[in-house]
Design a protein around this motif. Sequence first.
Motif, PDB file in Angstrom:
ATOM      1  N   UNK A  85      58.433  44.227  26.918  1.00 34.01           N
ATOM      2  CA  UNK A  85      59.222  44.371  25.881  1.00 34.01           C
ATOM      3  C   UNK A  85      58.160  44.618  25.000  1.00 34.01           C
ATOM      4  N   UNK A  86      57.789  43.703  23.849  1.00 29.76           N
ATOM      5  CA  UNK A  86      56.783  43.076  22.634  1.00 29.76           C
ATOM      6  C   UNK A  86      55.300  44.413  23.244  1.00 29.76           C
ATOM      7  N   UNK A  87      54.486  44.061  24.187  1.00 27.24           N
ATOM      8  CA  UNK A  87      53.253  45.418  24.798  1.00 27.24           C
ATOM      9  C   UNK A  87      53.782  46.423  24.805  1.00 27.24           C
ATOM     10  N   UNK A 426      44.376  45.700  19.019  1.00 32.11           N
ATOM     11  CA  UNK A 426      42.979  45.417  19.368  1.00 32.11           C
ATOM     12  C   UNK A 426      42.638  44.103  19.574  1.00 32.11           C
ATOM     13  N   UNK A 427      42.261  42.842  18.051  1.00 34.54           N
ATOM     14  CA  UNK A 427      41.930  41.894  18.257  1.00 34.54           C
ATOM     15  C   UNK A 427      42.790  40.974  19.492  1.00 34.54           C
ATOM     16  N   UNK A 428      44.032  41.324  19.374  1.00 36.01           N
ATOM     17  CA  UNK A 428      44.845  40.161  20.407  1.00 36.01           C
ATOM     18  C   UNK A 428      43.944  40.233  22.143  1.00 36.01           C
ATOM     19  N   UNK A 429      43.842  42.640  22.816  1.00 31.24           N
ATOM     20  CA  UNK A 429      43.024  42.770  23.550  1.00 31.24           C
ATOM     21  C   UNK A 429      41.486  42.317  23.592  1.00 31.24           C
ATOM     22  N   UNK A 431      40.992  39.119  22.867  1.00 39.11           N
ATOM     23  CA  UNK A 431      40.380  37.912  23.636  1.00 39.11           C
ATOM     24  C   UNK A 431      41.155  37.984  24.812  1.00 39.11           C
ATOM     25  N   UNK A 432      42.120  38.985  25.085  1.00 35.17           N
ATOM     26  CA  UNK A 432      42.858  38.717  26.974  1.00 35.17           C
ATOM     27  C   UNK A 432      41.486  39.670  27.774  1.00 35.17           C
ATOM     28  N   UNK A 433      41.014  39.866  27.071  1.00 35.79           N
ATOM     29  CA  UNK A 433      39.932  40.910  28.507  1.00 35.79           C
ATOM     30  C   UNK A 433      38.240  40.116  28.359  1.00 35.79           C
ATOM     31  N   UNK A 434      38.281  39.297  26.879  1.00 34.28           N
ATOM     32  CA  UNK A 434      36.250  39.222  27.066  1.00 34.28           C
ATOM     33  C   UNK A 434      37.262  37.498  27.413  1.00 34.28           C
ATOM     34  N   UNK A 464      36.093  38.524  19.267  1.00 34.11           N
ATOM     35  CA  UNK A 464      36.874  38.929  18.564  1.00 34.11           C
ATOM     36  C   UNK A 464      36.249  38.683  17.342  1.00 34.11           C
ATOM     37  N   UNK A 465      35.984  37.602  16.857  1.00 37.63           N
ATOM     38  CA  UNK A 465      36.312  37.232  15.326  1.00 37.63           C
ATOM     39  C   UNK A 465      34.944  38.008  14.919  1.00 37.63           C
ATOM     40  N   UNK A 466      33.656  38.123  15.640  1.00 39.32           N
ATOM     41  CA  UNK A 466      32.817  39.388  15.662  1.00 39.32           C
ATOM     42  C   UNK A 466      33.055  40.803  15.538  1.00 39.32           C
ATOM     43  N   UNK A 467      33.640  41.290  16.175  1.00 40.31           N
ATOM     44  CA  UNK A 467      33.970  42.509  16.405  1.00 40.31           C
ATOM     45  C   UNK A 467      35.481  42.789  14.724  1.00 40.31           C
TER      46      UNK A 467
END
Length: 485
Positions: A85-87, A426-429, A431-434, A464-467
């Motif tokens: 739903x939220x995704x 973008x930040x969440x994805x 985190x997920x992929x990495x 994620x922080x670096x990006x």
Amino acid sequence: MITFFIALAVLVLGYVFYGKFIEKLFGADPKRETPAVTMADGVDYVPMKPWRIFLIQFLNIAGVGPIIGAIMGAQFGTASFLWIVFGSIFAGAVHDYFGGMISLRHKGASLPEIHGMYLGNGVKQFMRGFTVLLMILVGVVFVNTPATLLIDNFTPSWNPYVWVVIILAYYLIATLLPIDKLIGKIYPVFGILLLGMAVAIFVAFILYKPEIPELWSGLYNRHPDAAHNPVFPMMFISIACGAISGFHATQSPLMARCMVNERQGRSIFYGAMITEGVVALIWAAAAAYFFGPDSVVDVTGKSGAAIVGIIANTWFTPVIAVITVLGVISAAITSGDTALRSARLIIADFMHYDQKPIKNRLIIAIPMFAVTAAILVYSLADAKGFDMIWRYFAWANQVLAMVTLWAITVYLAKEKKTYIVTLIPAMFMTMVTMTYIFEFPAGKYIEGVGFSSTVAPIIAGCITVLFTVLFWNWHRKNVSNVLKQ
């Protein structure tokens, strides 16, 4: 089933309100001429009716993702409902809308070209190869899956290569022909069939009233092998197309080249993703019952494709069950061919190779199909080959979504618009992929690094922080200073 109906209502409301907000944020202009009008070539730039484009876009992006992915995602419990739903509302539909509309504003540019415009030439060059490879993997997955379903359900005595050759031959034809000659005519029919399957399951919910887990029953991981399949990141990789998928943004330019009005974008891009979210929610809810203790059939250890057949044969009459399986097959086939068509256009774009002459289309398509066929032969020869290809497809798909979200964020920042709507996804994805890449065990084919579930998220968080820091520094130098002046 209360959770299911609430989730369904939230998806609809998300389209009505958040979809409208995203359209306004972009600034869709109904008076602006589109590439379908200014660059019509009778092959890829072909004006079509909006309802037809919507059904083609829906079928292109759907494939078996909102079916197989949602079924496997349902093993993780009610958390899967929340992600669908939220995704879909805040990540997937936003990603698809901006991907398509930015392409529309840049003459129907392919996705890697958009990456280059906003993330730089180095990213563009890398993403050209990465995206073409992903499209070939999609083609392989969506030849193998329908071929397997056809053999298992209709022609058990056939050699699998017979269906592979037939499907691959169709893919070649669909890749080469003008988009309105084959895809434009038959896809709307298959799109209606895919929606019909979801409606049939919805009716089954009303008739059979299955015990579907409620949100307040707990968000704990219900996966049978929970120790090796944590909700984060595995659920977010497994569901993919039912919430957000990088593959979708490769398909949006195909339809951007057929639209005649920018206002069509909300229903075609945002709406198609929300519709896919509805389909995914329905299949996830159905699977949640069959994974639960009240199921009349034991589905332990069954593949997603096998569970489709179990659901169909348990709840439907034989005729509807057959139609359901055929619908899943058609969904796979009609994403595989557009994936390879998209690969042809990506290659043509960076080669600046005119695609109007059939000879030029063949020059690109033949080597591409040769590579696809070679990978297919391998996937059928090695018992674990297909599983490996599927996993590469799954995480590469989400990596592509991550990169696209960062590109859209830069686009919004340059346009001085509210970029937070894509910065957070973008930040969440990222985190997920990495996390997935660093945590997944390193095997024969080096699918992951194999760090512990404690170390991998820390590394992913640092990336994620670096990006994010890189984005803020770019924004401060290139956008904030301009505003001050």
